[in-house]
Design a protein around this motif. Sequence first.
Motif, short mmCIF file in Angstrom:
data_model
loop_
_atom_site.label_atom_id
_atom_site.label_comp_id
_atom_site.label_asym_id
_atom_site.label_seq_id
_atom_site.Cartn_x
_atom_site.Cartn_y
_atom_site.Cartn_z
N GLY A 188 6.47 -0.40 -0.15
CA GLY A 188 5.32 -0.36 0.76
C GLY A 188 5.18 -1.63 1.58
O GLY A 188 4.06 -2.05 1.87
N TYR A 195 0.85 -1.20 0.00
CA TYR A 195 0.00 0.00 0.00
C TYR A 195 0.88 1.25 0.00
O TYR A 195 1.83 1.36 0.77
CB TYR A 195 -0.91 0.02 1.23
CG TYR A 195 -1.71 1.31 1.31
CD1 TYR A 195 -2.77 1.53 0.44
CD2 TYR A 195 -1.37 2.30 2.22
CE1 TYR A 195 -3.49 2.70 0.49
CE2 TYR A 195 -2.10 3.48 2.29
CZ TYR A 195 -3.15 3.68 1.41
OH TYR A 195 -3.85 4.85 1.47
N ARG A 196 0.54 2.18 -0.87
CA ARG A 196 1.23 3.47 -0.94
C ARG A 196 0.17 4.56 -0.98
O ARG A 196 -0.79 4.46 -1.76
CB ARG A 196 2.12 3.56 -2.18
CG ARG A 196 3.28 2.55 -2.18
CD ARG A 196 3.94 2.49 -3.54
NE ARG A 196 4.50 3.76 -3.93
CZ ARG A 196 5.71 4.19 -3.59
NH1 ARG A 196 6.50 3.42 -2.85
NH2 ARG A 196 6.17 5.36 -3.99
#
Length: 518
Positions: free
Chosen positions: A466, A453-454
């Motif tokens: 991430g 996730y970014r």
Amino acid sequence: MTPRRVLVAWMRWSVILALVTAALLSLRGDSTDQAHVALTMLLVVLGGSVAGGRPLGFTLAALCVLLINYFFQSPFDFFTVSKPLDWIVLLNFLATAFVTTELFARATQQAAAAEARASEVEALSHLGAESLQYATAEQALEAIAVLVQHAVGADACTIIPRETRGAGVDGRSTPDDVEREASRRAVEAGRPMLLNADNVLTAYSRPELEHHSSIVISARLLALPLRAQERIIGVLVVRGEAPLVLDAPRRRLIAALGYYAALAIERTRLMSEAAQAAALREAQRAKDGVFAAVSHDLRTPLTTIKVLAQSGASRGEPSSIAIVEQADRLARMVADLLELSMLRTGASSRQLELNTAEDLVGAALRQAEGMLNGRRINVQIDFDSPALVGRFDFVHTLRIIGNLLDNALRHTPEGGVVELRAERYDRWLLFSVSDRGAGVASDERDRIFEAFYRPADATPDGGHAGLGLSIARSLADLQGGSVSYKVREGGGSIFELRLPAADVDEMTASDIGTADMS
């Protein structure tokens, strides 16, 4: 009882009363006792009560009083009462006949109710057997529909899950417009809908359908909403070419069978979700296996590239230094991928030992020296609290602290300070890493620990995949600890690591030696 049978009973017992009266008249004389006549006619009243119920019994009782008075009380052939005792005879006969008729009627009703309840119990037990013998919930749902159809004498029964309203259970039988409209209105209103002989849909409440025994409903169609935990999950539709007579026992039976139908629909949904979850887990396991294999295979070419680049840098080639840096960056990403894959597949081991917070913080500071780039780490260790000792995996925990420091330093401007604090809180060792960065948006706080996730505003080529926070949380969970996020007062973020603490008196000589060597 059908109207035809009622009419036949009235005609039969009217004839019997006439014949008994004629027979008694042939014996009428001074020796004829009124008690004989009353008892004989009382038998006629009882027989009529059994055959035709209260209306016929009460009618026969009234006729018998008139016949006794006219034919068998002096003066004969007149509707007069000459003796006061004759009034007692007539009133006693009428009272006895009425009470006996009422008792017979109630006994008949109770017997019918008991028979109906027995039929309900038999149907429910049959339903249980039908449901258990099928391997799939879809087959059990079809069996319930057939059982409901036979139990209430309907021509058709359809159980429609709400998600596929408008199609039958097996996807082949589609309800017509009337069934579709009744189902839609039943779901929207949350109440049973009935279609009368005039094709008018009427909503009823459940108490009216289930508990009012005096109500007998005639309907061509019944759409019953099916509930599970106060959620409407489907509709049970019962239909007949001729109007269905829905008395209280049948309504109770439909309600009970509807409960089983709701359970079958819910079981179908849960089995479908379980199958999807199993497929997702299998796909995730396969993906993790690919990650692990690819990550492992990438190590050898990366090592070769780095060695060649270092050789070129020693000869003064300018581009070789950049190649070394990028090779190190790729190596970190590959190591993160390999570790995440091992955590997800359960291949990562742990070695829980007694260690001190001071040793862990010192190792983390030495490891972070190459990431400072003009920033500082301010360390605060609470020496006033009990000894900061915990039982945890030193290597895994060092990786957690390193990832948290790396994350905080990347969000801290040059010249800024990151705070690392260690303290004892109840039965936990608490490590907190605080920064004065921009913080995390409220809608992203639950997602920052997801792999890959970014944030939307992150730099496209930030040098990270991430994975740092995801690995940190997974490693903490592996040791019985946790990693959490909270907003720092005045701006910034605080990441907290909790690990099980240990008391000094738990440490043996070997534990102390191990801790010192660490």
